[in-house]
Design a protein around this motif. Structure first.
Motif, PDB file in Angstrom:
ATOM      1  N   PRO A  53       3.089   6.079  -7.807  1.00 17.75           N
ATOM      2  CA  PRO A  53       4.212   6.198  -8.748  1.00 17.75           C
ATOM      3  C   PRO A  53       5.335   7.100  -8.232  1.00 17.75           C
ATOM      4  O   PRO A  53       6.510   6.827  -8.482  1.00 17.75           O
ATOM      5  CB  PRO A  53       3.567   6.771 -10.005  1.00 17.75           C
ATOM      6  CG  PRO A  53       2.131   6.366  -9.920  1.00 17.75           C
ATOM      7  CD  PRO A  53       1.804   6.386  -8.450  1.00 17.75           C
ATOM      8  N   ILE A  54       4.984   8.150  -7.501  1.00 20.47           N
ATOM      9  CA  ILE A  54       6.031   9.036  -6.984  1.00 20.47           C
ATOM     10  C   ILE A  54       6.873   8.302  -5.945  1.00 20.47           C
ATOM     11  O   ILE A  54       8.103   8.402  -5.956  1.00 20.47           O
ATOM     12  CB  ILE A  54       5.427  10.336  -6.410  1.00 20.47           C
ATOM     13  CG1 ILE A  54       4.820  11.162  -7.551  1.00 20.47           C
ATOM     14  CG2 ILE A  54       6.489  11.148  -5.652  1.00 20.47           C
ATOM     15  CD1 ILE A  54       4.049  12.374  -7.107  1.00 20.47           C
ATOM     16  N   ARG A  55       6.240   7.542  -5.050  1.00 21.68           N
ATOM     17  CA  ARG A  55       7.013   6.806  -4.048  1.00 21.68           C
ATOM     18  C   ARG A  55       7.862   5.720  -4.698  1.00 21.68           C
ATOM     19  O   ARG A  55       9.004   5.490  -4.285  1.00 21.68           O
ATOM     20  CB  ARG A  55       6.100   6.257  -2.959  1.00 21.68           C
ATOM     21  CG  ARG A  55       5.553   7.374  -2.074  1.00 21.68           C
ATOM     22  CD  ARG A  55       4.885   6.880  -0.825  1.00 21.68           C
ATOM     23  NE  ARG A  55       3.648   6.188  -1.025  1.00 21.68           N
ATOM     24  CZ  ARG A  55       2.443   6.756  -1.066  1.00 21.68           C
ATOM     25  NH1 ARG A  55       2.319   8.074  -0.951  1.00 21.68           N
ATOM     26  NH2 ARG A  55       1.367   6.027  -1.222  1.00 21.68           N
ATOM     27  N   VAL A  56       7.339   5.065  -5.725  1.00 21.54           N
ATOM     28  CA  VAL A  56       8.151   4.090  -6.465  1.00 21.54           C
ATOM     29  C   VAL A  56       9.350   4.802  -7.090  1.00 21.54           C
ATOM     30  O   VAL A  56      10.477   4.306  -7.043  1.00 21.54           O
ATOM     31  CB  VAL A  56       7.314   3.354  -7.531  1.00 21.54           C
ATOM     32  CG1 VAL A  56       8.195   2.535  -8.459  1.00 21.54           C
ATOM     33  CG2 VAL A  56       6.280   2.448  -6.861  1.00 21.54           C
ATOM     34  N   GLY A  57       9.122   5.980  -7.652  1.00 19.68           N
ATOM     35  CA  GLY A  57      10.213   6.755  -8.241  1.00 19.68           C
ATOM     36  C   GLY A  57      11.254   7.168  -7.214  1.00 19.68           C
ATOM     37  O   GLY A  57      12.457   7.116  -7.485  1.00 19.68           O
ATOM     38  N   SER A  94      -6.600   7.161 -13.072  1.00 19.31           N
ATOM     39  CA  SER A  94      -5.586   7.629 -12.126  1.00 19.31           C
ATOM     40  C   SER A  94      -6.249   8.189 -10.885  1.00 19.31           C
ATOM     41  O   SER A  94      -7.254   8.887 -10.976  1.00 19.31           O
ATOM     42  CB  SER A  94      -4.716   8.697 -12.771  1.00 19.31           C
ATOM     43  OG  SER A  94      -4.026   8.158 -13.873  1.00 19.31           O
ATOM     44  N   PRO A  95      -5.661   7.878  -9.712  1.00 23.79           N
ATOM     45  CA  PRO A  95      -6.263   8.387  -8.456  1.00 23.79           C
ATOM     46  C   PRO A  95      -6.102   9.879  -8.319  1.00 23.79           C
ATOM     47  O   PRO A  95      -5.302  10.513  -8.893  1.00 23.79           O
ATOM     48  CB  PRO A  95      -5.493   7.655  -7.369  1.00 23.79           C
ATOM     49  CG  PRO A  95      -4.285   7.070  -8.007  1.00 23.79           C
ATOM     50  CD  PRO A  95      -4.521   7.069  -9.480  1.00 23.79           C
ATOM     51  N   LEU A 127       8.095  11.362   1.104  1.00 23.31           N
ATOM     52  CA  LEU A 127       9.196  10.891   1.947  1.00 23.31           C
ATOM     53  C   LEU A 127       8.722  10.627   3.373  1.00 23.31           C
ATOM     54  O   LEU A 127       9.155   9.664   4.013  1.00 23.31           O
ATOM     55  CB  LEU A 127      10.339  11.903   1.955  1.00 23.31           C
ATOM     56  CG  LEU A 127      11.222  11.897   0.710  1.00 23.31           C
ATOM     57  CD1 LEU A 127      12.089  13.145   0.675  1.00 23.31           C
ATOM     58  CD2 LEU A 127      12.079  10.638   0.653  1.00 23.31           C
ATOM     59  N   LYS A 128       7.819  11.448   3.871  1.00 13.97           N
ATOM     60  CA  LYS A 128       7.270  11.251   5.218  1.00 13.97           C
ATOM     61  C   LYS A 128       6.578   9.891   5.305  1.00 13.97           C
ATOM     62  O   LYS A 128       6.759   9.141   6.273  1.00 13.97           O
ATOM     63  CB  LYS A 128       6.297  12.377   5.564  1.00 13.97           C
ATOM     64  CG  LYS A 128       5.645  12.244   6.922  1.00 13.97           C
ATOM     65  CD  LYS A 128       4.711  13.423   7.189  1.00 13.97           C
ATOM     66  CE  LYS A 128       4.135  13.376   8.576  1.00 13.97           C
ATOM     67  NZ  LYS A 128       2.906  12.623   8.686  1.00 13.97           N
ATOM     68  N   ILE A 129       5.799   9.559   4.305  1.00 15.40           N
ATOM     69  CA  ILE A 129       5.104   8.266   4.285  1.00 15.40           C
ATOM     70  C   ILE A 129       6.113   7.127   4.231  1.00 15.40           C
ATOM     71  O   ILE A 129       5.985   6.132   4.962  1.00 15.40           O
ATOM     72  CB  ILE A 129       4.122   8.211   3.094  1.00 15.40           C
ATOM     73  CG1 ILE A 129       2.983   9.212   3.309  1.00 15.40           C
ATOM     74  CG2 ILE A 129       3.587   6.794   2.884  1.00 15.40           C
ATOM     75  CD1 ILE A 129       2.146   9.484   2.085  1.00 15.40           C
ATOM     76  N   LEU A 130       7.123   7.248   3.397  1.00 20.50           N
ATOM     77  CA  LEU A 130       8.153   6.209   3.302  1.00 20.50           C
ATOM     78  C   LEU A 130       8.932   6.071   4.609  1.00 20.50           C
ATOM     79  O   LEU A 130       9.282   4.958   5.014  1.00 20.50           O
ATOM     80  CB  LEU A 130       9.091   6.509   2.133  1.00 20.50           C
ATOM     81  CG  LEU A 130       8.478   6.397   0.738  1.00 20.50           C
ATOM     82  CD1 LEU A 130       9.400   7.019  -0.305  1.00 20.50           C
ATOM     83  CD2 LEU A 130       8.170   4.941   0.408  1.00 20.50           C
ATOM     84  N   ARG A 131       9.193   7.188   5.284  1.00 19.89           N
ATOM     85  CA  ARG A 131       9.877   7.136   6.593  1.00 19.89           C
ATOM     86  C   ARG A 131       9.009   6.437   7.627  1.00 19.89           C
ATOM     87  O   ARG A 131       9.491   5.618   8.407  1.00 19.89           O
ATOM     88  CB  ARG A 131      10.217   8.546   7.095  1.00 19.89           C
ATOM     89  CG  ARG A 131      11.463   9.139   6.527  1.00 19.89           C
ATOM     90  CD  ARG A 131      11.919  10.387   7.292  1.00 19.89           C
ATOM     91  NE  ARG A 131      10.843  11.235   7.784  1.00 19.89           N
ATOM     92  CZ  ARG A 131      10.311  12.258   7.109  1.00 19.89           C
ATOM     93  NH1 ARG A 131      10.758  12.569   5.909  1.00 19.89           N
ATOM     94  NH2 ARG A 131       9.345  12.980   7.638  1.00 19.89           N
ATOM     95  N   ARG A 148       0.848  -1.207   0.000  1.00 20.79           N
ATOM     96  CA  ARG A 148       0.000   0.000   0.000  1.00 20.79           C
ATOM     97  C   ARG A 148       0.878   1.250   0.000  1.00 20.79           C
ATOM     98  O   ARG A 148       0.587   2.224  -0.687  1.00 20.79           O
ATOM     99  CB  ARG A 148      -0.931   0.007   1.206  1.00 20.79           C
ATOM    100  CG  ARG A 148      -2.264  -0.690   0.964  1.00 20.79           C
ATOM    101  CD  ARG A 148      -3.247  -0.417   2.088  1.00 20.79           C
ATOM    102  NE  ARG A 148      -2.893  -1.084   3.331  1.00 20.79           N
ATOM    103  CZ  ARG A 148      -3.114  -2.364   3.602  1.00 20.79           C
ATOM    104  NH1 ARG A 148      -3.686  -3.138   2.711  1.00 20.79           N
ATOM    105  NH2 ARG A 148      -2.758  -2.875   4.756  1.00 20.79           N
ATOM    106  N   CYS A 149       1.947   1.207   0.769  1.00 23.19           N
ATOM    107  CA  CYS A 149       2.854   2.357   0.833  1.00 23.19           C
ATOM    108  C   CYS A 149       3.510   2.607  -0.522  1.00 23.19           C
ATOM    109  O   CYS A 149       3.736   3.750  -0.896  1.00 23.19           O
ATOM    110  CB  CYS A 149       3.917   2.098   1.896  1.00 23.19           C
ATOM    111  SG  CYS A 149       5.088   3.438   2.080  1.00 23.19           S
ATOM    112  N   LEU A 150       3.785   1.548  -1.253  1.00 24.20           N
ATOM    113  CA  LEU A 150       4.433   1.688  -2.561  1.00 24.20           C
ATOM    114  C   LEU A 150       3.440   1.892  -3.706  1.00 24.20           C
ATOM    115  O   LEU A 150       3.844   1.931  -4.860  1.00 24.20           O
ATOM    116  CB  LEU A 150       5.296   0.455  -2.838  1.00 24.20           C
ATOM    117  CG  LEU A 150       6.526   0.307  -1.956  1.00 24.20           C
ATOM    118  CD1 LEU A 150       7.202  -1.031  -2.210  1.00 24.20           C
ATOM    119  CD2 LEU A 150       7.481   1.462  -2.155  1.00 24.20           C
ATOM    120  N   ALA A 151       2.163   2.049  -3.386  1.00 23.44           N
ATOM    121  CA  ALA A 151       1.131   2.149  -4.412  1.00 23.44           C
ATOM    122  C   ALA A 151       1.021   3.547  -5.014  1.00 23.44           C
ATOM    123  O   ALA A 151      -0.038   3.943  -5.476  1.00 23.44           O
ATOM    124  CB  ALA A 151      -0.218   1.700  -3.845  1.00 23.44           C
TER     125      ALA A 151
END
Length: 127
Positions: A41-45, A126-127, A75-79, A36-39
């Motif tokens: 495109p920006i976070r994948v990038g 697209s969401p 980045l906050k979500i990924l952290r 879900r966190c990787l869902a």
């Protein structure tokens, strides 16, 4: 869980994952949360960029072509999901992957989608 309610010993090439038996149901839920966190495109990038080494927010903004507040939000979500860590270098923060696992997941996903005929999203979807 195993049929007797104990821990399941998942094996890859005959070895338990990380040398430990794991609680499958909890691990599956945690893995689903990671996906879900990787869902995005920006976070994948962001993860793809960090596979090549540390990057500042400014570096990521330049490469991804999106605004600084948007990169910072992702980045906050990924952290929060323990996928990236930041460290201060003077007045700026540089980010790196917490470990190589998430990089492998993203690399495999990108490779998989480029090797197979996956349906393309339209702008309406697209969401």
């Amino acid at each position: 869980m195993s049929h007797d309610g104990g821990l399941v010993d998942h094996r890859i090439d005959g070895h338990a994952i990380d040398g430990h038996a794991i609680d499958a149901e909890r691990s599956w839920a945690d893995a689903a949360e990671l996906f879900r966190c990787l869902a995005s495109p920006i976070r994948v990038g962001i993860v793809a960029q960090l596979m090549d080494g540390e990057r500042s927010v400014g570096d990521l903004v330049a490469v991804l072509g999106v605004s600084q507040p948007l990169v910072s939000q992702h980045l906050k979500i990924l952290r929060e999901q323990c996928l990236v860590v930041g460290s201060r270098e003077g007045r700026r923060t540089v980010y790196r992957l917490m470990d190589d696992h998430v990089g492998h997941i993203v690399a495999d996903a990108v490779s998989h989608t480029s090797e197979h005929d996956h349906p393309k999203r339209t702008t309406e979807e697209s969401p």
